[in-house]
Scaffold this motif. Structure first.
Motif, short mmCIF file in Angstrom:
data_model
loop_
_atom_site.label_atom_id
_atom_site.label_comp_id
_atom_site.label_asym_id
_atom_site.label_seq_id
_atom_site.Cartn_x
_atom_site.Cartn_y
_atom_site.Cartn_z
N ALA A 30 0.70 -0.87 -0.01
CA ALA A 30 -0.04 -0.13 0.12
C ALA A 30 0.90 1.39 -0.12
O ALA A 30 0.48 2.18 -0.73
CB ALA A 30 -0.90 0.08 1.25
N GLU A 31 2.10 1.24 0.56
CA GLU A 31 2.94 2.25 0.94
C GLU A 31 4.41 1.80 0.69
O GLU A 31 4.79 0.66 1.25
CB GLU A 31 2.86 3.03 1.99
CG GLU A 31 1.63 3.89 2.13
CD GLU A 31 1.62 4.41 3.35
OE1 GLU A 31 2.69 4.96 3.89
OE2 GLU A 31 0.57 4.95 3.91
N VAL A 32 5.33 2.26 -0.14
CA VAL A 32 6.70 1.96 0.07
C VAL A 32 7.55 2.92 0.78
O VAL A 32 7.31 4.04 0.73
CB VAL A 32 7.14 2.21 -1.41
CG1 VAL A 32 8.79 1.87 -1.61
CG2 VAL A 32 6.45 1.08 -2.21
N ASP A 33 8.26 2.23 1.54
CA ASP A 33 9.30 2.90 2.81
C ASP A 33 10.68 2.96 2.26
O ASP A 33 11.43 3.98 2.45
CB ASP A 33 9.30 2.57 4.15
CG ASP A 33 7.88 2.70 4.66
OD1 ASP A 33 7.15 3.47 4.50
OD2 ASP A 33 7.52 1.85 5.36
N GLY A 34 10.97 2.20 1.21
CA GLY A 34 12.39 2.13 0.73
C GLY A 34 12.56 1.14 -0.38
O GLY A 34 11.77 0.06 -0.53
N ILE A 35 13.34 1.32 -1.17
CA ILE A 35 13.65 0.16 -2.35
C ILE A 35 15.07 0.04 -2.50
O ILE A 35 15.81 1.23 -2.43
CB ILE A 35 13.10 0.85 -3.54
CG1 ILE A 35 11.65 1.21 -3.64
CG2 ILE A 35 13.37 -0.17 -4.80
CD1 ILE A 35 11.10 2.03 -4.84
N ARG A 36 15.56 -1.09 -2.30
CA ARG A 36 16.95 -1.46 -2.66
C ARG A 36 16.97 -2.34 -4.05
O ARG A 36 16.41 -3.26 -4.15
CB ARG A 36 17.52 -2.29 -1.63
CG ARG A 36 17.78 -1.61 -0.17
CD ARG A 36 18.54 -2.28 0.99
NE ARG A 36 18.37 -3.77 0.78
CZ ARG A 36 17.53 -4.59 1.25
NH1 ARG A 36 16.72 -4.15 2.14
NH2 ARG A 36 17.32 -5.85 1.18
N PHE A 37 18.04 -2.01 -4.59
CA PHE A 37 18.29 -2.64 -5.86
C PHE A 37 19.74 -3.45 -5.84
O PHE A 37 20.60 -2.99 -5.30
CB PHE A 37 18.31 -1.54 -7.06
CG PHE A 37 17.30 -0.66 -7.26
CD1 PHE A 37 16.12 -1.27 -7.89
CD2 PHE A 37 17.14 0.54 -6.74
CE1 PHE A 37 14.97 -0.57 -8.13
CE2 PHE A 37 16.12 1.28 -6.76
CZ PHE A 37 14.90 0.76 -7.72
N ARG A 38 19.52 -4.60 -6.83
CA ARG A 38 20.88 -5.43 -6.74
C ARG A 38 21.08 -5.81 -8.20
O ARG A 38 20.01 -6.35 -8.74
CB ARG A 38 20.62 -6.64 -5.59
CG ARG A 38 21.96 -7.50 -5.82
CD ARG A 38 21.85 -8.67 -4.66
NE ARG A 38 21.02 -9.68 -5.56
CZ ARG A 38 19.76 -10.17 -4.81
NH1 ARG A 38 19.36 -9.62 -3.75
NH2 ARG A 38 19.16 -10.91 -5.36
N VAL A 39 22.06 -5.53 -8.76
CA VAL A 39 22.30 -5.90 -10.11
C VAL A 39 23.14 -7.34 -10.10
O VAL A 39 24.12 -7.21 -9.54
CB VAL A 39 23.49 -5.12 -11.05
CG1 VAL A 39 23.68 -5.43 -12.41
CG2 VAL A 39 22.66 -3.61 -10.98
N GLU A 40 22.62 -8.39 -10.47
CA GLU A 40 23.03 -9.66 -10.44
C GLU A 40 24.12 -9.76 -12.04
O GLU A 40 24.84 -10.70 -11.87
CB GLU A 40 21.79 -10.76 -10.45
CG GLU A 40 21.46 -10.81 -9.19
CD GLU A 40 20.56 -12.04 -8.80
OE1 GLU A 40 20.17 -12.46 -9.82
OE2 GLU A 40 19.94 -12.17 -7.76
N GLU A 41 23.38 -9.08 -12.76
CA GLU A 41 23.99 -9.34 -14.31
C GLU A 41 23.99 -7.79 -14.87
O GLU A 41 22.72 -7.54 -15.14
CB GLU A 41 23.54 -10.32 -15.33
CG GLU A 41 24.10 -10.63 -16.31
CD GLU A 41 25.67 -11.11 -16.34
OE1 GLU A 41 26.50 -10.81 -16.96
OE2 GLU A 41 25.44 -12.07 -15.27
N PRO A 42 24.93 -7.02 -15.04
CA PRO A 42 24.73 -5.72 -15.90
C PRO A 42 24.22 -5.95 -17.36
O PRO A 42 24.60 -7.17 -18.00
CB PRO A 42 26.00 -5.21 -15.64
CG PRO A 42 27.21 -6.25 -15.75
CD PRO A 42 26.27 -7.27 -14.79
N PRO A 43 23.66 -5.21 -17.87
CA PRO A 43 23.22 -5.28 -19.33
C PRO A 43 24.46 -4.92 -20.30
O PRO A 43 25.39 -4.30 -19.82
CB PRO A 43 22.08 -4.16 -19.46
CG PRO A 43 22.33 -3.24 -18.48
CD PRO A 43 22.74 -3.90 -17.34
#
Length: 157
Positions: A87-100
């Motif tokens: 319903a609400e986003v407090d935070g987003i963490r991203f992880r690149v497993e394979e770069p384009p």
């Protein structure tokens, strides 16, 4: 035909050949190994220099796209359907497993085949704190490549 007429025809043919040669050299597409330049800048780069500079710029774009945030970044080549789980986003963490993987074909670039994982934390639709993870296995970035006096510039669409 008089001698004067033959000389005149020879001069016209020679001038015509020079004009054709200049047009061909000017308009003929450069080979993949030739230097590439942006019109009007006077900056020329070899293919290796162009690819290396564009890769550095792409790496910077990827770093900007994956910074922890509370919003989904724009022009980063991915969408996250977070409303389905939160319903609400407090935070987003991203992880690149394979770069384009980058491919430059002036005046554009494409980077395909990346794998990106996004973990969102916030309030679930049930009102409880929760986290949801989304994964894309075909992360793509597209855009324009410009060679300028300051170097190579990528503009992501």
């Amino acid at each position: 035909m008089t001698r004067r007429a033959r000389v005149g025809v020879a001069v016209i043919v020679a001038v015509g050949l020079v004009v054709v040669a200049v047009v061909v050299v000017t308009l003929w597409p450069r080979t993949a190994t030739g230097p590439r330049s942006a019109s009007g800048t006077g900056v020329e780069l070899s293919d290796a220099q162009l690819e290396a500079a564009a890769q550095q710029r792409l790496d910077a774009v990827v770093e900007a796209c994956i910074r922890p945030s509370t919003e989904i970044p724009e022009a980063c080549g991915f969408r996250i359907p977070w409303a389905a789980g939160l319903a609400e986003v407090d935070g987003i963490r991203f992880r690149v497993e394979e770069p384009p993987m980058l491919a430059v074909t002036l005046p554009t670039f494409r980077a395909d085949g990346g794998v990106l994982v996004a973990t969102l934390t916030g309030t679930g639709t049930d009102g409880e704190s929760t986290s949801v993870t989304y994964r894309t296995e075909d992360w793509k970035l597209r855009g324009d490549v410009m060679v300028k006096n300051v170097g190579v510039v990528l503009s992501v669409w």
